[in-house]
Design a protein around this motif. Sequence first.
Motif, PDB file in Angstrom:
ATOM      1  N   LEU A  37      32.594  30.988  48.640  1.00 12.18           N
ATOM      2  CA  LEU A  37      33.633  30.510  48.758  1.00 12.18           C
ATOM      3  C   LEU A  37      34.456  31.466  47.632  1.00 12.18           C
ATOM      4  O   LEU A  37      33.948  32.290  47.112  1.00 12.18           O
ATOM      5  N   ARG A  38      35.727  31.187  47.348  1.00  8.58           N
ATOM      6  CA  ARG A  38      36.622  31.787  46.484  1.00  8.58           C
ATOM      7  C   ARG A  38      37.401  31.021  45.444  1.00  8.58           C
ATOM      8  O   ARG A  38      37.635  29.784  45.821  1.00  8.58           O
ATOM      9  N   ALA A  39      37.750  31.537  44.221  1.00  9.70           N
ATOM     10  CA  ALA A  39      38.459  30.610  43.258  1.00  9.70           C
ATOM     11  C   ALA A  39      39.873  31.368  44.020  1.00  9.70           C
ATOM     12  O   ALA A  39      40.210  32.121  44.278  1.00  9.70           O
ATOM     13  N   THR A  40      40.547  30.035  43.758  1.00 11.16           N
ATOM     14  CA  THR A  40      42.201  29.897  44.290  1.00 11.16           C
ATOM     15  C   THR A  40      42.823  29.541  43.240  1.00 11.16           C
ATOM     16  O   THR A  40      42.633  28.608  42.579  1.00 11.16           O
ATOM     17  N   PRO A  41      44.406  29.591  43.349  1.00  8.82           N
ATOM     18  CA  PRO A  41      45.060  28.837  42.525  1.00  8.82           C
ATOM     19  C   PRO A  41      44.870  27.527  42.413  1.00  8.82           C
ATOM     20  O   PRO A  41      44.946  26.862  43.442  1.00  8.82           O
ATOM     21  N   GLY A  42      44.746  26.882  41.126  1.00  8.23           N
ATOM     22  CA  GLY A  42      44.515  25.423  41.207  1.00  8.23           C
ATOM     23  C   GLY A  42      43.190  24.890  41.700  1.00  8.23           C
ATOM     24  O   GLY A  42      42.787  23.799  41.569  1.00  8.23           O
ATOM     25  N   VAL A 132      39.492  31.912  34.453  1.00  6.65           N
ATOM     26  CA  VAL A 132      39.471  32.871  33.370  1.00  6.65           C
ATOM     27  C   VAL A 132      37.982  33.361  33.735  1.00  6.65           C
ATOM     28  O   VAL A 132      38.104  34.905  33.451  1.00  6.65           O
ATOM     29  N   VAL A 133      37.167  32.924  34.179  1.00  5.88           N
ATOM     30  CA  VAL A 133      36.026  33.663  34.723  1.00  5.88           C
ATOM     31  C   VAL A 133      36.397  34.953  35.773  1.00  5.88           C
ATOM     32  O   VAL A 133      35.851  35.941  35.600  1.00  5.88           O
ATOM     33  N   SER A 134      37.174  34.616  36.691  1.00  2.00           N
ATOM     34  CA  SER A 134      37.515  35.482  37.875  1.00  2.00           C
ATOM     35  C   SER A 134      38.276  36.657  37.223  1.00  2.00           C
ATOM     36  O   SER A 134      38.076  37.740  37.447  1.00  2.00           O
ATOM     37  N   GLN A 135      39.189  36.269  36.284  1.00  2.00           N
ATOM     38  CA  GLN A 135      40.025  37.562  35.689  1.00  2.00           C
ATOM     39  C   GLN A 135      38.974  38.472  34.876  1.00  2.00           C
ATOM     40  O   GLN A 135      39.132  39.715  34.891  1.00  2.00           O
ATOM     41  N   SER A 151      29.382  43.682  43.680  1.00  2.00           N
ATOM     42  CA  SER A 151      29.625  42.724  45.062  1.00  2.00           C
ATOM     43  C   SER A 151      30.805  42.062  44.800  1.00  2.00           C
ATOM     44  O   SER A 151      31.448  42.074  43.733  1.00  2.00           O
ATOM     45  N   LEU A 152      31.319  41.417  45.741  1.00  3.30           N
ATOM     46  CA  LEU A 152      32.477  40.689  45.867  1.00  3.30           C
ATOM     47  C   LEU A 152      32.241  39.417  44.881  1.00  3.30           C
ATOM     48  O   LEU A 152      31.027  38.646  44.833  1.00  3.30           O
ATOM     49  N   VAL A 153      33.450  39.152  44.166  1.00  2.00           N
ATOM     50  CA  VAL A 153      33.282  37.796  43.278  1.00  2.00           C
ATOM     51  C   VAL A 153      33.462  36.854  44.223  1.00  2.00           C
ATOM     52  O   VAL A 153      34.352  36.581  45.009  1.00  2.00           O
ATOM     53  N   GLN A 154      32.313  35.791  44.384  1.00  2.00           N
ATOM     54  CA  GLN A 154      32.286  34.429  45.214  1.00  2.00           C
ATOM     55  C   GLN A 154      32.050  33.409  44.338  1.00  2.00           C
ATOM     56  O   GLN A 154      31.360  33.395  43.351  1.00  2.00           O
ATOM     57  N   LEU A 155      32.370  32.190  44.880  1.00  2.74           N
ATOM     58  CA  LEU A 155      32.099  30.888  44.264  1.00  2.74           C
ATOM     59  C   LEU A 155      31.033  30.381  44.983  1.00  2.74           C
ATOM     60  O   LEU A 155      31.425  29.954  46.240  1.00  2.74           O
ATOM     61  N   GLY A 181      28.508  35.843  35.790  1.00  2.67           N
ATOM     62  CA  GLY A 181      29.492  35.036  36.353  1.00  2.67           C
ATOM     63  C   GLY A 181      29.914  33.797  35.215  1.00  2.67           C
ATOM     64  O   GLY A 181      29.513  34.097  34.165  1.00  2.67           O
ATOM     65  N   GLY A 182      30.369  32.802  35.878  1.00  2.62           N
ATOM     66  CA  GLY A 182      30.580  31.644  34.888  1.00  2.62           C
ATOM     67  C   GLY A 182      30.424  30.378  35.692  1.00  2.62           C
ATOM     68  O   GLY A 182      30.686  30.348  37.051  1.00  2.62           O
TER      69      GLY A 182
END
Length: 246
Positions: A37-42, A132-135, A151-155, A181-182
Amino acid sequence: MDHELDERHDLTRHTLHRIANHVLARAQHAATGELGLRATPGGFGTISIRPDRERLRVSGAALVRESTAPSGTWTRSIAIAGATLGELAEFADVDLTAEFWAGHDTPPVGDVDEQIDLDAAAARRIADWYAVVSQALDQLVHGAPAFAAPSLVQLWPEHFDAALDMAFDAAEPTARRVNMGGSPGDGFHAAPYVYVGPWTPERPGDVAFWNAPFGAVLGHDALMAAPDPVDAAFAFFRTGLERLTG
């Protein structure tokens, strides 16, 4: 664990972890075969799925379903609190009876008819943590040498962590890599933490840095006490890389 990371955090984390796996990841895997998945706003969400460029995402205390199809964009949402997992799945057109497994730490489906109690403030704090982690990981990618091939940042729904992996040795870029990661917390460490997890067994440099069975962690309180948590997370990741590269 500080005053904000109490039982509400644990319950909210478990609830969102369950939704991430059995609503979002199920839908995405059924449509694309992909789990990340991806981190998204909110909060967090899927990549585009289904023919109409649809996406599912958690935004605060709501589950959002949206489309960017050329034929017309649309958005719908449902409140998570007060709904059941069955209702969220129906909203998302997800089949909870289908076989699904994201890994050994995939949470059970549980009672699909039990009403969900979600703390909105705790959900927002978890979303802020992923931001925070993604930035910090984006900063790491920006300065990485070409051989690192991040690699791509993924959740990842199984562990509910946002992460990437990258090479730290140009001579063996495929085998000598490190996960960074976090997590919002788990069975190993209840509060959120960032981590450095080498694929290789060596732990060079200051042994105090390597404070976890899989590598090194820096906890939520230490990170949030810094003037800029993003910079602090990035510095922690860089320290891990520097120790691995000598």
